[in-house]
Scaffold this active site. Structure first.
Site, mmCIF file in Angstrom:
data_model
loop_
_atom_site.group_PDB
_atom_site.id
_atom_site.type_symbol
_atom_site.label_atom_id
_atom_site.label_comp_id
_atom_site.label_asym_id
_atom_site.label_seq_id
_atom_site.Cartn_x
_atom_site.Cartn_y
_atom_site.Cartn_z
ATOM 1 N N CYS B 249 6.858 15.177 -13.594
ATOM 2 C CA CYS B 249 7.413 14.202 -14.542
ATOM 3 C C CYS B 249 6.522 12.972 -14.526
ATOM 4 O O CYS B 249 5.361 13.046 -14.903
ATOM 5 C CB CYS B 249 8.866 13.875 -14.220
ATOM 6 S SG CYS B 249 9.154 13.264 -12.558
ATOM 7 N N ARG B 254 12.375 12.950 -11.491
ATOM 8 C CA ARG B 254 13.132 13.814 -12.397
ATOM 9 C C ARG B 254 12.792 15.275 -12.152
ATOM 10 O O ARG B 254 13.630 16.155 -12.274
ATOM 11 C CB ARG B 254 12.831 13.434 -13.864
ATOM 12 C CG ARG B 254 13.480 12.140 -14.303
ATOM 13 C CD ARG B 254 12.999 11.734 -15.687
ATOM 14 N NE ARG B 254 11.653 11.174 -15.673
ATOM 15 C CZ ARG B 254 10.974 10.836 -16.767
ATOM 16 N NH1 ARG B 254 11.493 11.030 -17.953
ATOM 17 N NH2 ARG B 254 9.767 10.307 -16.665
#
Lengths: 149, 295
Positions: B249, B254
């Site tokens: 990410c 994430r």
């Protein structure tokens, strides 16, 4: 440099720096708790407020100069951030306590790097302090625009 | 001694149901006062824990506690042992992590604990929001831990962590970019509404498929059911549980959430998280970059 910073802000700088690092977080939390709510006239009008995207959670900011446009007027600051974003609210609380009610000249003279004076880099990480730098930058820009415009 | 598993039937379909606990299970364990269970809160907002947390839980900050303050890397064996010990965690302690943003930082903390080989670390399904929405207690009282002995254990990065050179060699094999569609296409240099974290180029690693991390979470922040997850990663994106996969990410947080979904909920064997992610790749000289949307 300190002569350019209003007493309300230098007091906060001293308060933070006198504390041990974990207690600085507690003071930041108190400022977050005490951040005044938006006045009624802004409620439901968040889209008219400036969004500070550099904060991890968006913060909404309104700046007013009284009397309007007066280069020697008084600056009023209004913030909105959710309670789930206490750090962002705490940064707003620092700037509210330090700058709300100060004159245009004083607010514009505040050094851009003042967010680094509170000893918070080690408590919240320098990365997160960028949010406060961005808030201050936008406050000063709005004040400048309103006075010139 | 590990805590009992949560036998909640909604977890039974997942590949590793032992990695999840429900809010009710946690509340029951806390009221029973189990000695070797430690709850950690790991949030994006460094003050959120201080504003109110699950009684008895400790704060684990992804930046201040898990990252080395100088080098861009995680803490070393001694640093990690200290962080664990200070929170009363021993090598066999059951650790339950929860946090804000559908547990994305909690999943990141779980992934880092996995680098150090901590065996029994679980996520509270739905995270902080689920606990709060059910009206369960939050307190500002910070507990005092009895320091535990945690052995200095070297990280074993290679099975679940990818570095830039690994990713360069991986191009052509399955890769998932979990950022927002605008970041993937190159239109945005940072996550919408987040600080610009300084990538000088926008786009994605060639061949990566776009699956924003949030697709794995239901409306209430809990993980979607296994069949719904399979529909996304297996049917729609054509991934197989035996594939060698890299996820990334912006800084690896994430993608830790997606790493958790693939390895723990869907049973993928080989998934590595590239924590250098776009803040490294988007600044690296002469690495290949693709722009535009997926497919």
């Amino acid at each position: 440099m300190s002569s350019q910073i209003p007493e309300s802000l230098t007091e906060l700088v001293d308060d933070f720096n006198e504390l041990a690092v974990p207690d600085r977080l507690q003071l930041l939390l108190e400022l977050s708790d005490e951040l005044p709510p938006l006045p009624e006239r802004y409620e439901g009008h968040l889209d008219e407020l400036e969004r500070v995207d550099e904060c991890q959670t968006p913060l909404f900011l309104a700046v007013e100069v009284e009397p309007a446009g007066d280069p020697h007027g008084t600056v009023r600051l209004f913030f909105h951030a959710p309670p789930e974003s206490p750090t962002t609210r705490g940064f707003a609380g620092i700037l509210h306590t330090g700058l709300d009610g100060q004159t245009v000249d004083i607010v514009l003279a505040v050094p851009d790097d003042v967010p680094f004076s509170f000893g918070l880099a080690e408590a919240v990480s320098p990365l997160r302090l960028r949010g406060m730098v961005a808030m201050l930058g936008r406050i000063k820009r709005q004040v400048r625009d309103q006075v010139v415009g | 001694m590990s805590a009992q598993l949560d036998s909640n039937p909604s977890f039974a379909d997942y590949a590793h149901p032992e990695r999840l606990v429900s809010t009710q299970w946690l509340a029951d364990q806390l009221s029973a006062g189990l000695p070797d269970l430690v709850v950690l809160e790991s949030d994006e907002d460094v003050l959120l824990y201080d504003s109110g947390h699950i009684p008895g839980s400790f704060k684990l900050d992804w930046h201040l506690d898990l990252n080395d303050p100088v080098t861009r890397d995680y803490v070393d064996a001694a640093g990690f042992a200290k962080v664990m010990s200070e929170r009363g965690i021993g090598r066999d302690t059951t650790v339950v992590i929860y946090g804000d943003k559908s547990n994305w930082w909690a999943a990141y903390a779980l992934w880092v604990m996995t680098l150090f080989g901590h065996q029994d670390v679980r996520l509270l399904d739905g995270g902080r929001a689920a606990w709060a929405e059910e009206g369960r207690e939050l307190t500002r009282e910070v507990p005092t831990a009895v320091p535990a002995t945690y052995p200095e254990t070297q990280r074993e990065d290679s099975p679940i962590r990818a570095f830039r050179d690994d990713v360069l060699g991986h191009i052509g094999k399955p890769m998932i970019d979990v950022r927002s569609p605008g970041e993937f296409s190159g239109e945005l240099l940072s996550i919408p509404g987040y600080p610009q974290e300084g990538a000088v180029r926008g786009g994605h690693i060639p061949g990566a498929k776009s699956v924003p991390w949030g697709r794995a979470a239901a409306e209430d922040g809990r993980f979607k059911a296994r069949a719904d997850l399979e529909a996304i990663y297996q049917q729609e994106k054509g991934l197989h549980t035996g594939d060698d996969i890299v996820v990334y990410c912006r800084i690896g947080e994430r993608s830790s959430h997606t790493w958790f979904v693939l390895t723990q909920l869907l049973g993928f064997d080989s998934v590595r998280n590239y924590d250098g992610s776009w803040t490294e790749w988007g600044n690296a000289v002469r690495v290949p970059v693709a722009s535009g949307s997926d497919e």
